[in-house]
Design a protein around this motif. Structure first.
Motif, PDB file in Angstrom:
ATOM      1  N   THR A 234       0.839  -1.199   0.000  1.00 58.83           N
ATOM      2  CA  THR A 234       0.000   0.000   0.000  1.00 58.83           C
ATOM      3  C   THR A 234       0.872   1.247   0.000  1.00 58.83           C
ATOM      4  O   THR A 234       1.854   1.327   0.741  1.00 58.83           O
ATOM      5  CB  THR A 234      -0.922   0.023   1.234  1.00 58.83           C
ATOM      6  OG1 THR A 234      -1.739  -1.153   1.228  1.00 58.83           O
ATOM      7  CG2 THR A 234      -1.827   1.247   1.214  1.00 58.83           C
ATOM      8  N   ARG A 237      -2.413   7.654  -0.733  1.00 63.91           N
ATOM      9  CA  ARG A 237      -3.296   8.157  -1.774  1.00 63.91           C
ATOM     10  C   ARG A 237      -2.749   9.478  -2.327  1.00 63.91           C
ATOM     11  O   ARG A 237      -1.953  10.155  -1.684  1.00 63.91           O
ATOM     12  CB  ARG A 237      -4.706   8.384  -1.226  1.00 63.91           C
ATOM     13  CG  ARG A 237      -5.464   7.090  -0.894  1.00 63.91           C
ATOM     14  CD  ARG A 237      -6.798   7.409  -0.268  1.00 63.91           C
ATOM     15  NE  ARG A 237      -7.544   6.201   0.070  1.00 63.91           N
ATOM     16  CZ  ARG A 237      -8.602   5.751  -0.597  1.00 63.91           C
ATOM     17  NH1 ARG A 237      -9.038   6.415  -1.661  1.00 63.91           N
ATOM     18  NH2 ARG A 237      -9.222   4.659  -0.218  1.00 63.91           N
ATOM     19  N   THR A 238      -3.201   9.832  -3.522  1.00 63.17           N
ATOM     20  CA  THR A 238      -2.810  11.102  -4.124  1.00 63.17           C
ATOM     21  C   THR A 238      -3.598  12.243  -3.466  1.00 63.17           C
ATOM     22  O   THR A 238      -4.484  12.030  -2.638  1.00 63.17           O
ATOM     23  CB  THR A 238      -3.101  11.093  -5.627  1.00 63.17           C
ATOM     24  OG1 THR A 238      -4.525  11.096  -5.829  1.00 63.17           O
ATOM     25  CG2 THR A 238      -2.501   9.870  -6.300  1.00 63.17           C
ATOM     26  N   ARG A 241      -7.053  11.830  -3.706  1.00 60.38           N
ATOM     27  CA  ARG A 241      -7.481  10.654  -2.948  1.00 60.38           C
ATOM     28  C   ARG A 241      -7.636   9.414  -3.819  1.00 60.38           C
ATOM     29  O   ARG A 241      -8.418   8.502  -3.517  1.00 60.38           O
ATOM     30  CB  ARG A 241      -8.800  10.930  -2.186  1.00 60.38           C
ATOM     31  CG  ARG A 241      -8.793  12.182  -1.308  1.00 60.38           C
ATOM     32  CD  ARG A 241      -7.677  12.119  -0.287  1.00 60.38           C
ATOM     33  NE  ARG A 241      -7.842  11.014   0.653  1.00 60.38           N
ATOM     34  CZ  ARG A 241      -6.870  10.536   1.421  1.00 60.38           C
ATOM     35  NH1 ARG A 241      -5.644  11.054   1.343  1.00 60.38           N
ATOM     36  NH2 ARG A 241      -7.099   9.541   2.246  1.00 60.38           N
ATOM     37  N   ILE A 242      -6.870   9.331  -4.894  1.00 66.86           N
ATOM     38  CA  ILE A 242      -6.822   8.116  -5.704  1.00 66.86           C
ATOM     39  C   ILE A 242      -5.952   7.087  -4.984  1.00 66.86           C
ATOM     40  O   ILE A 242      -4.835   7.389  -4.550  1.00 66.86           O
ATOM     41  CB  ILE A 242      -6.235   8.410  -7.097  1.00 66.86           C
ATOM     42  CG1 ILE A 242      -7.157   9.357  -7.875  1.00 66.86           C
ATOM     43  CG2 ILE A 242      -6.005   7.125  -7.890  1.00 66.86           C
ATOM     44  CD1 ILE A 242      -8.482   8.754  -8.255  1.00 66.86           C
ATOM     45  N   ARG A 243      -6.458   5.869  -4.864  1.00 66.20           N
ATOM     46  CA  ARG A 243      -5.674   4.797  -4.257  1.00 66.20           C
ATOM     47  C   ARG A 243      -4.513   4.425  -5.179  1.00 66.20           C
ATOM     48  O   ARG A 243      -4.626   4.482  -6.396  1.00 66.20           O
ATOM     49  CB  ARG A 243      -6.549   3.556  -4.022  1.00 66.20           C
ATOM     50  CG  ARG A 243      -7.652   3.756  -3.028  1.00 66.20           C
ATOM     51  CD  ARG A 243      -8.307   2.469  -2.576  1.00 66.20           C
ATOM     52  NE  ARG A 243      -8.461   1.490  -3.646  1.00 66.20           N
ATOM     53  CZ  ARG A 243      -7.804   0.312  -3.699  1.00 66.20           C
ATOM     54  NH1 ARG A 243      -6.934  -0.008  -2.759  1.00 66.20           N
ATOM     55  NH2 ARG A 243      -8.028  -0.520  -4.690  1.00 66.20           N
ATOM     56  N   ARG A 244      -3.389   4.011  -4.576  1.00 66.75           N
ATOM     57  CA  ARG A 244      -2.232   3.569  -5.355  1.00 66.75           C
ATOM     58  C   ARG A 244      -1.808   2.181  -4.872  1.00 66.75           C
ATOM     59  O   ARG A 244      -0.719   1.998  -4.333  1.00 66.75           O
ATOM     60  CB  ARG A 244      -1.081   4.564  -5.228  1.00 66.75           C
ATOM     61  CG  ARG A 244      -1.329   5.848  -5.978  1.00 66.75           C
ATOM     62  CD  ARG A 244      -0.118   6.754  -6.023  1.00 66.75           C
ATOM     63  NE  ARG A 244      -0.029   7.606  -4.858  1.00 66.75           N
ATOM     64  CZ  ARG A 244       0.670   8.744  -4.809  1.00 66.75           C
ATOM     65  NH1 ARG A 244       1.327   9.164  -5.877  1.00 66.75           N
ATOM     66  NH2 ARG A 244       0.700   9.477  -3.718  1.00 66.75           N
ATOM     67  N   ASP A 261      -1.560  13.545 -11.259  1.00 66.09           N
ATOM     68  CA  ASP A 261      -2.554  13.435 -10.195  1.00 66.09           C
ATOM     69  C   ASP A 261      -3.837  14.076 -10.692  1.00 66.09           C
ATOM     70  O   ASP A 261      -3.959  15.296 -10.763  1.00 66.09           O
ATOM     71  CB  ASP A 261      -2.036  14.136  -8.925  1.00 66.09           C
ATOM     72  CG  ASP A 261      -2.977  13.969  -7.737  1.00 66.09           C
ATOM     73  OD1 ASP A 261      -4.036  13.331  -7.894  1.00 66.09           O
ATOM     74  OD2 ASP A 261      -2.638  14.471  -6.646  1.00 66.09           O
ATOM     75  N   SER A 266      -3.875   8.316 -11.669  1.00 64.20           N
ATOM     76  CA  SER A 266      -2.574   8.775 -11.184  1.00 64.20           C
ATOM     77  C   SER A 266      -1.458   8.013 -11.891  1.00 64.20           C
ATOM     78  O   SER A 266      -1.626   6.855 -12.282  1.00 64.20           O
ATOM     79  CB  SER A 266      -2.451   8.570  -9.669  1.00 64.20           C
ATOM     80  OG  SER A 266      -2.245   7.201  -9.347  1.00 64.20           O
ATOM     81  N   SER A 285      -2.559   4.111 -11.654  1.00 58.25           N
ATOM     82  CA  SER A 285      -3.774   3.670 -10.969  1.00 58.25           C
ATOM     83  C   SER A 285      -4.965   4.397 -11.576  1.00 58.25           C
ATOM     84  O   SER A 285      -4.906   5.614 -11.799  1.00 58.25           O
ATOM     85  CB  SER A 285      -3.670   3.957  -9.469  1.00 58.25           C
ATOM     86  OG  SER A 285      -4.790   3.431  -8.778  1.00 58.25           O
ATOM     87  N   GLU A 287      -9.339   4.780 -11.546  1.00 59.31           N
ATOM     88  CA  GLU A 287     -10.625   4.535 -10.890  1.00 59.31           C
ATOM     89  C   GLU A 287     -11.738   4.961 -11.848  1.00 59.31           C
ATOM     90  O   GLU A 287     -12.004   6.151 -12.026  1.00 59.31           O
ATOM     91  CB  GLU A 287     -10.717   5.286  -9.564  1.00 59.31           C
ATOM     92  CG  GLU A 287      -9.714   4.787  -8.536  1.00 59.31           C
ATOM     93  CD  GLU A 287      -9.961   5.333  -7.144  1.00 59.31           C
ATOM     94  OE1 GLU A 287     -11.032   5.960  -6.921  1.00 59.31           O
ATOM     95  OE2 GLU A 287      -9.096   5.126  -6.270  1.00 59.31           O
TER      96      GLU A 287
END
Length: 309
Positions: A234, A237-238, A241-244, A261, A266, A285, A287
């Motif tokens: 893990t 996040r950017t 708030r994008i998960r990476r 970003d 991202s 990543s 979404e």
């Protein structure tokens, strides 16, 4: 399919793209280039295929992103009249890709956004070897990915802005028969070049709830072979708030710098452990639930303008 056939059929509501990324040997610069037929992240194409059958050739572009200093972005969605192509060439407006059997030459002639400036020059991608292995990414076989030349070298010579460098590069292609957001919720991808091999990770969460995790090793002879899937790692996040999420043999990975970003996507330079080595990798990543939000289509034209003719 060899992968670089620029005249391949692209079905209604579908897409094809050819992707190159590279980091300079000194780590100061980076570049990503994506030639699209059916610009999957274009608000204009998304609006067209939401209304029904849409011609992907009426939404094509060359996306160019420069990282480091100077930093630039260009992604102009162009109409069908701007597209010309054959097996070994792809002309999109004033920019062009040519494959001569040994080198992919990308002639860039674009206008940046949202602040207009010229982005011109030449990028040459020289593969060490070519691979032919192709992967299905979704349950229904509508989306496919092929790492054409994961182990390449790049020579970047730009006149505007003035910039020249070289470094390790990566070249692949994706093509599909439906919009990405119809079949995927999110995915993350990573490629890590090392002295004798390149590691590639591809993790997808599909719209039907199933998941796929690919872990591959590409070598200088063109082979792309499966390796054990590393454990999850893990990263923060950017700002959007994008998960990476990613995977690492040590179970740990860290962000070196965030290259891109956005509210739904991202791109990052990371440090991770793959093939028994700590290495620098390019990570992405995506979404897609965020991308298909109607509010996104109102924001994107600032970064993805469309030509009038």
């Amino acid at each position: 399919m060899r992968g670089w056939e620029f005249d391949r059929h692209v079905p209604e509501r579908g897409y094809a793209w050819w992707y190159v990324d590279a980091l300079s040997d000194d780590g100061a610069h980076g570049i990503t280039l994506i030639a699209f037929i059916g610009t999957v992240f274009s608000p204009w194409y998304a609006a067209a295929h939401r209304r029904g059958p849409a011609d992907p050739q009426n939404h094509c572009c060359l996306n160019v992103a420069l990282y480091g200093s100077p930093r630039r972005w260009a992604m102009t969605d162009r109409r069908r009249g701007a597209l010309s192509r054959g097996p070994d060439y792809l002309q999109i407006g004033p920019s062009r890709l040519d494959w001569d059997g040994e080198t992919l030459t990308i002639h860039i002639n674009e206008m940046t956004a949202p602040i207009p400036s010229r982005l011109t020059g030449t990028v040459r991608v020289r593969p060490r070897a070519l691979g032919s292995r192709e992967f299905t990414l979704d349950t229904h076989g509508r989306h496919r990915w092929q790492p054409i030349a994961p182990r390449s070298r790049v020579e970047v010579e730009l006149s505007s802005p003035g910039l020249r460098w070289s470094g390790p590069a990566y070249f692949d292609t994706n093509h599909g028969a439906a919009p990405l957001e119809e079949d995927f919720r999110e995915w993350d991808w990573c490629r890590a070049p090392m002295q004798d091999a390149t590691a590639i990770l591809y993790n997808a969460e599909r719209r039907d709830g199933s998941k796929q995790s690919l872990a591959l090793k590409a070598t200088d002879d063109g082979a792309v072979v499966d390796i054990a899937v590393p454990p999850p790692a893990t990263m923060p996040r950017t700002l959007w708030r994008i998960r990476r999420p990613t995977r690492s043999e040590s179970g740990q990975a860290r962000v070196v710098r965030t290259l891109e970003d956005t509210p739904f996507y991202s791109r990052s330079e990371i440090r991770t452990t793959l093939l028994g080595q700590e290495t620098t990798a390019v990570h992405e990543s995506l979404e897609l639930d965020r991308f298909k939000n109607p509010a996104m289509y109102a924001m994107l034209p600032w970064k993805v303008p469309r030509t009038l003719g």
